[in-house]
Scaffold this motif. Structure first.
Motif, PDB file in Angstrom:
ATOM      1  N   LEU A  14     -16.604 -29.359  -8.975  1.00  0.00           N
ATOM      2  CA  LEU A  14     -17.542 -30.312  -8.994  1.00  0.00           C
ATOM      3  C   LEU A  14     -18.065 -30.369  -7.431  1.00  0.00           C
ATOM      4  CD1 LEU A  14     -18.955 -32.768 -10.121  1.00  0.00           C
ATOM      5  CD2 LEU A  14     -17.331 -34.369  -9.253  1.00  0.00           C
ATOM      6  N   GLY A  15     -17.426 -30.217  -6.643  1.00  0.00           N
ATOM      7  CA  GLY A  15     -18.116 -30.271  -5.278  1.00  0.00           C
ATOM      8  C   GLY A  15     -18.986 -29.015  -4.979  1.00  0.00           C
ATOM      9  N   GLY A  16     -18.269 -27.723  -5.413  1.00  0.00           N
ATOM     10  CA  GLY A  16     -19.068 -26.672  -5.462  1.00  0.00           C
ATOM     11  C   GLY A  16     -20.461 -26.622  -6.133  1.00  0.00           C
ATOM     12  N   THR A  17     -20.445 -27.445  -7.012  1.00  0.00           N
ATOM     13  CA  THR A  17     -21.546 -27.611  -8.216  1.00  0.00           C
ATOM     14  C   THR A  17     -22.679 -28.434  -7.387  1.00  0.00           C
ATOM     15  OG1 THR A  17     -20.115 -27.285 -10.137  1.00  0.00           O
ATOM     16  CG2 THR A  17     -22.364 -28.281 -10.364  1.00  0.00           C
ATOM     17  N   LEU A  18     -22.156 -29.419  -6.897  1.00  0.00           N
ATOM     18  CA  LEU A  18     -23.210 -30.351  -6.142  1.00  0.00           C
ATOM     19  C   LEU A  18     -23.662 -29.775  -4.740  1.00  0.00           C
ATOM     20  CD1 LEU A  18     -21.134 -33.750  -6.202  1.00  0.00           C
ATOM     21  CD2 LEU A  18     -23.153 -33.026  -7.482  1.00  0.00           C
ATOM     22  N   ILE A  19     -22.928 -28.852  -4.115  1.00  0.00           N
ATOM     23  CA  ILE A  19     -23.519 -28.217  -3.041  1.00  0.00           C
ATOM     24  C   ILE A  19     -24.205 -27.033  -3.359  1.00  0.00           C
ATOM     25  CG2 ILE A  19     -22.565 -26.565  -1.037  1.00  0.00           C
ATOM     26  CD1 ILE A  19     -20.053 -28.118  -0.883  1.00  0.00           C
ATOM     27  N   ASP A  20     -24.175 -26.388  -4.374  1.00  0.00           N
ATOM     28  CA  ASP A  20     -25.146 -25.329  -4.858  1.00  0.00           C
ATOM     29  C   ASP A  20     -26.366 -25.779  -5.507  1.00  0.00           C
ATOM     30  OD1 ASP A  20     -24.829 -22.560  -5.127  1.00  0.00           O
ATOM     31  OD2 ASP A  20     -24.583 -22.536  -7.316  1.00  0.00           O
ATOM     32  N   ASN A  21     -26.122 -26.957  -6.012  1.00  0.00           N
ATOM     33  CA  ASN A  21     -27.469 -27.689  -6.416  1.00  0.00           C
ATOM     34  C   ASN A  21     -28.372 -28.175  -5.414  1.00  0.00           C
ATOM     35  OD1 ASN A  21     -26.974 -27.265  -9.403  1.00  0.00           O
ATOM     36  ND2 ASN A  21     -26.044 -29.429  -9.525  1.00  0.00           N
ATOM     37  N   ALA A  22     -27.544 -28.746  -4.381  1.00  0.00           N
ATOM     38  CA  ALA A  22     -28.534 -29.129  -3.165  1.00  0.00           C
ATOM     39  C   ALA A  22     -29.051 -28.175  -2.244  1.00  0.00           C
ATOM     40  CB  ALA A  22     -27.110 -29.989  -2.348  1.00  0.00           C
ATOM     41  N   GLN A  23     -28.333 -26.786  -2.352  1.00  0.00           N
ATOM     42  CA  GLN A  23     -28.790 -25.878  -1.624  1.00  0.00           C
ATOM     43  C   GLN A  23     -30.142 -25.210  -2.304  1.00  0.00           C
ATOM     44  OE1 GLN A  23     -25.227 -23.081  -1.087  1.00  0.00           O
ATOM     45  NE2 GLN A  23     -24.844 -23.963   0.579  1.00  0.00           N
ATOM     46  N   LEU A  24     -29.900 -25.110  -3.566  1.00  0.00           N
ATOM     47  CA  LEU A  24     -30.950 -24.632  -4.474  1.00  0.00           C
ATOM     48  C   LEU A  24     -32.365 -25.611  -4.350  1.00  0.00           C
ATOM     49  CD1 LEU A  24     -32.007 -22.802  -6.527  1.00  0.00           C
ATOM     50  CD2 LEU A  24     -31.198 -24.215  -8.463  1.00  0.00           C
ATOM     51  N   PHE A  25     -32.044 -27.033  -4.113  1.00  0.00           N
ATOM     52  CA  PHE A  25     -33.101 -28.045  -4.206  1.00  0.00           C
ATOM     53  C   PHE A  25     -33.787 -27.601  -2.871  1.00  0.00           C
ATOM     54  CE2 PHE A  25     -34.759 -32.115  -2.757  1.00  0.00           C
ATOM     55  CZ  PHE A  25     -35.381 -32.281  -3.745  1.00  0.00           C
ATOM     56  N   ASN A  26     -33.039 -27.479  -1.736  1.00  0.00           N
ATOM     57  CA  ASN A  26     -33.540 -27.164  -0.419  1.00  0.00           C
ATOM     58  C   ASN A  26     -34.310 -25.802  -0.444  1.00  0.00           C
ATOM     59  OD1 ASN A  26     -32.682 -29.712   0.767  1.00  0.00           O
ATOM     60  ND2 ASN A  26     -30.662 -28.492   1.343  1.00  0.00           N
ATOM     61  N   GLN A  27     -33.988 -24.854  -1.156  1.00  0.00           N
ATOM     62  CA  GLN A  27     -34.736 -23.703  -1.111  1.00  0.00           C
ATOM     63  C   GLN A  27     -35.762 -23.730  -1.910  1.00  0.00           C
ATOM     64  OE1 GLN A  27     -32.209 -20.402  -2.970  1.00  0.00           O
ATOM     65  NE2 GLN A  27     -33.777 -18.927  -2.600  1.00  0.00           N
ATOM     66  N   VAL A  28     -35.881 -24.426  -3.056  1.00  0.00           N
ATOM     67  CA  VAL A  28     -37.111 -24.611  -3.829  1.00  0.00           C
ATOM     68  C   VAL A  28     -38.109 -25.329  -3.084  1.00  0.00           C
ATOM     69  CG1 VAL A  28     -38.140 -25.472  -5.848  1.00  0.00           C
ATOM     70  CG2 VAL A  28     -36.065 -24.098  -5.820  1.00  0.00           C
ATOM     71  N   SER A  29     -37.579 -26.557  -2.226  1.00  0.00           N
ATOM     72  CA  SER A  29     -38.600 -27.350  -1.517  1.00  0.00           C
ATOM     73  C   SER A  29     -38.980 -26.588  -0.282  1.00  0.00           C
ATOM     74  CB  SER A  29     -37.766 -28.415  -0.974  1.00  0.00           C
ATOM     75  OG  SER A  29     -37.497 -29.346  -2.122  1.00  0.00           O
ATOM     76  N   ARG A  30     -38.152 -25.777   0.112  1.00  0.00           N
ATOM     77  CA  ARG A  30     -38.783 -24.864   1.195  1.00  0.00           C
ATOM     78  C   ARG A  30     -39.643 -23.779   0.919  1.00  0.00           C
ATOM     79  NH1 ARG A  30     -34.207 -24.049   3.253  1.00  0.00           N
ATOM     80  NH2 ARG A  30     -33.774 -22.041   2.156  1.00  0.00           N
ATOM     81  N   MET A  31     -39.602 -23.234  -0.306  1.00  0.00           N
ATOM     82  CA  MET A  31     -40.444 -22.188  -0.974  1.00  0.00           C
ATOM     83  C   MET A  31     -41.816 -22.776  -1.096  1.00  0.00           C
ATOM     84  SD  MET A  31     -37.882 -19.890  -3.147  1.00  0.00           S
ATOM     85  CE  MET A  31     -39.423 -18.799  -3.796  1.00  0.00           C
ATOM     86  N   ALA A  32     -41.619 -24.086  -1.769  1.00  0.00           N
ATOM     87  CA  ALA A  32     -42.944 -24.723  -2.160  1.00  0.00           C
ATOM     88  C   ALA A  32     -43.946 -24.946  -0.743  1.00  0.00           C
ATOM     89  CB  ALA A  32     -42.777 -25.932  -2.892  1.00  0.00           C
TER      90      ALA A  32
END
Length: 250
Positions: free
Chosen positions: A88-106
């Motif tokens: 569960l922790g790995g999933t949450l961290i992965d989602n947070a990193q993905l969200f930050n990456q998408v936000s940064r790319m946008a």
């Protein structure tokens, strides 16, 4: 979960031998995820590897249990729940990193990594509002890379893209952490300087020009710079500054 639970053998070296089967399955999974980590480093991949390894330990431990709720049984359950927490922790961290990456790319330019036009407009609006509240000025530097078409025609578009990246690198390295360097056009850049005056803007512009002029890369490029200070709204082009040499940065 079976209709007839396998018999436990108290006093044996392995009292619940059937628990070794899922231990082998999780061992194979741990080996597979371990190999995957050689080419993937996502948080979820690491979490799945750790969880598979924990479940190997869990089933080996519970294979020593002689009755429900004894020490090996409870320890195995704690390890199993820990594996759920890890996934569960790995999933949450992965989602947070993905969200930050998408936000940064946008909000960033794909070629230079600087802020894009959309992000630049947001920063300018925020600085105007902040300046209205605090009565403190901010400065904006505008850069225009000279002769980009000539560079593209003579050296190719890859070299032209490198020239754009060189200017973006010079702007980023010469700015503070609170500044916002941005690329808002093909060869046009901007740098927002919070709480900066006209002399501050001129110093930053000179520093960027000097860095670009001395980067020891070819072809030599030149850049036109202008600045404006809000709320005074007076602007001046840097074309009146002394030119070091022909073909160098001005």
């Amino acid at each position: 979960m079976l209709p007839h639970a396998p018999k436990i053998h108290p006093g044996a070296f392995i009292t619940r031998s059937w628990d070794l089967l899922p231990a082998l399955i999780f061992l194979a999974a741990a080996i597979g995820y371990g190999r995957r980590l050689e080419r993937a480093s996502a948080a979820l991949d690491r979490a799945l590897f750790i969880a598979a390894a924990l479940n190997v330990v869990c089933h080996i431990t519970i294979s020593q249990s002689q009755r429900a709720l004894d020490a090996p049984y409870m320890l195995a359950r704690v390890i199993m729940v820990s594996s759920y927490v890890v996934v569960l922790g790995g999933t949450l961290i992965d989602n947070a990193q993905l969200f930050n990456q998408v936000s940064r790319m946008a909000a960033s330019d794909s070629l230079t990594g600087l802020a894009n036009h959309r992000r630049l407009i947001e920063v300018l609006e925020n600085e105007i509002q902040r300046s209205s509240r605090t009565s403190r000025s901010f400065a904006v530097l505008l850069f225009d890379l000279d002769g980009l078409k000539k560079i593209n025609d003579q050296y190719g578009h890859l070299t032209g893209s490198e020239a754009i990246k060189r200017l973006g690198f010079a702007i980023r390295k010469s700015s503070r952490s609170i500044d916002t360097p941005a690329r808002f056009g093909g060869d046009e850049f901007a740098l927002v300087l919070p709480e900066a005056s006209e002399p501050d803007a001129e110093k930053v512009a000179a520093r960027i020009c000097e860095r670009l002029m001395t980067d020891n890369q070819e072809p030599f490029v030149s850049v036109s710079v202008g600045h404006s200070v809000y709320p005074r709204m007076e602007s001046r082009s840097s074309n009146s500054w002394p030119l070091p040499t022909a073909g160098s940065t001005r």
